[in-house]
Write an enzyme that holds these catalytic residues in place. Structure first.
Site, short mmCIF file in Angstrom:
data_model
loop_
_atom_site.label_atom_id
_atom_site.label_comp_id
_atom_site.label_asym_id
_atom_site.label_seq_id
_atom_site.Cartn_x
_atom_site.Cartn_y
_atom_site.Cartn_z
N GLU A 132 51.13 41.01 44.38
CA GLU A 132 50.43 40.61 44.53
C GLU A 132 49.45 40.88 43.84
O GLU A 132 48.60 42.12 43.79
CB GLU A 132 49.44 40.04 45.96
CG GLU A 132 50.12 39.45 47.21
CD GLU A 132 50.83 39.98 47.90
OE1 GLU A 132 50.74 41.46 47.76
OE2 GLU A 132 52.39 39.73 47.70
N LEU A 133 48.02 40.24 42.41
CA LEU A 133 47.98 41.09 41.37
C LEU A 133 47.07 41.27 41.46
O LEU A 133 46.21 40.04 42.07
CB LEU A 133 48.18 39.78 39.85
CG LEU A 133 47.53 40.41 38.64
CD1 LEU A 133 48.38 41.41 37.95
CD2 LEU A 133 47.60 39.13 38.01
N ASP A 134 46.63 43.00 41.19
CA ASP A 134 45.36 43.10 41.32
C ASP A 134 44.18 42.60 42.93
O ASP A 134 43.15 42.88 43.04
CB ASP A 134 44.22 42.30 40.26
CG ASP A 134 44.34 42.52 39.43
OD1 ASP A 134 45.37 43.59 39.04
OD2 ASP A 134 44.46 42.29 37.96
N GLU A 135 45.63 42.54 43.99
CA GLU A 135 45.36 42.55 44.92
C GLU A 135 45.70 43.78 45.59
O GLU A 135 45.26 43.79 46.97
CB GLU A 135 45.75 41.31 46.25
CG GLU A 135 45.22 40.51 45.03
CD GLU A 135 43.95 39.58 45.40
OE1 GLU A 135 43.57 39.86 46.40
OE2 GLU A 135 42.95 38.58 44.40
#
Length: 288
Positions: free
Chosen positions: A231-234
């Site tokens: 999950e991008l930047d999560e």
């Protein structure tokens, strides 16, 4: 070089269901080995039904580490349903750096590494640009140029993985590497890829986040360092910081302040990782 029988600092990280006797059980195990506990930190999410986390530094002299770990598993970890890891001070971590063309995070890491503040080995730097090759070569750090475009992205990612494997890299830092890693890449290195990015409140994505933040009139700018997930930047957050700004700050001011925060936050996150101060639980971290 340190001999296996020399006193070593071992760092033990523990996660298990909370119950009475955990600290006593761990302490007694090492006491019977003649070890000395140098530091211990612990956290419980709920003393009745929650999880117990602990970080312990132990000075010990054990010639057979395999037997030590086997005994700990049998005598302590299994009865207490522990997830645990142990790290030894004479085993330096090997850190790869991936970077694009922004230099501020890379230069900060190289300076801290050269000064001895970051106790790691840096076997290589990988970049999709050539602009920072000279800085790495000056420190005798191998620099690998792997340009990325839509046609070769998958092949270059495989080349990157081969380099990390050949150099026996323990973890990788994305020091403003402006490419998204595939789920396959991330899956090979769970909790071993650290990323840094700006984090505004509200958040601003896109190519010119500081201009967007200036236009919106934000009062806080900041940065977040986290482990990379699909999950991008999560991913689980390791370190964050912010700075207050006002209408008096220009876009250039915001860029300068933002880069300074990114450098500091990334350095602190890497130092915590190197010193084995981070336990990941779900999508959260406990940082001792």
């Amino acid at each position: 070089m340190q001999k296996p029988s020399d006193p070593t600092i071992a760092c033990l990280l523990i996660c298990c269901p909370d119950r009475p006797g955990i600290v006593a059980g761990v302490s007694m195990f090492f006491f019977q080995l003649g070890a000395n506990i140098l530091d211990a930190s612990q956290h419980s999410t709920d003393p009745r039904e929650g999880l117990f986390f602990m970080r312990m530094e132990i000075q010990l002299e054990v010639p057979d580490r395999v037997q030590l770990e086997r005994s700990f598993q049998q005598q302590v970890a299994t009865p207490l349903a522990m997830e645990w890891h142990i790290h030894y001070s004479d085993q330096r971590k090997r850190m790869a750096i991936m970077v694009s063309s922004y230099d501020h995070c890379l230069m900060e890491l190289l300076w801290r590494w050269r000064s001895g503040e970051l106790a790691v080995d840096i076997p290589l730097v990988i970049s999709n640009h050539t602009v920072l090759e000279k800085e790495c070569s000056a420190l005798n750090i191998p620099f690998h140029y792997l340009p990325v475009n839509a046609e070769n992205k998958a092949a270059q990612e495989q080349a990157t993985i081969r380099l990390l494997q050949e150099h026996q890299v323990d973890f990788t830092v994305l020091a403003r590497y402006m490419q998204i890693l595939s789920p396959h890449f991330v899956g090979l290195y769970p909790q071993r890829i650290i990323n840094i990015h700006h984090s505004f409140l509200p958040a601003f994505a896109g190519a010119r986040p500081y201009l967007n933040a200036y236009t919106r009139g934000v009062k806080l700018i900041g940065a977040t360092a986290h482990y990379v997930t699909n999950e991008l930047d999560e991913g689980p957050i390791i370190e964050q910081d912010v700075a207050r700004v006002s209408h008096k700050h220009s876009v250039d001011d915001l860029v300068m302040l933002g880069r300074d925060i990114e450098r500091q936050v990334l350095s602190r996150a890497i130092k915590a990782h190197i010193e084995n101060r981070v336990i990941v639980h779900g999508n959260k971290t406990i940082v001792f």
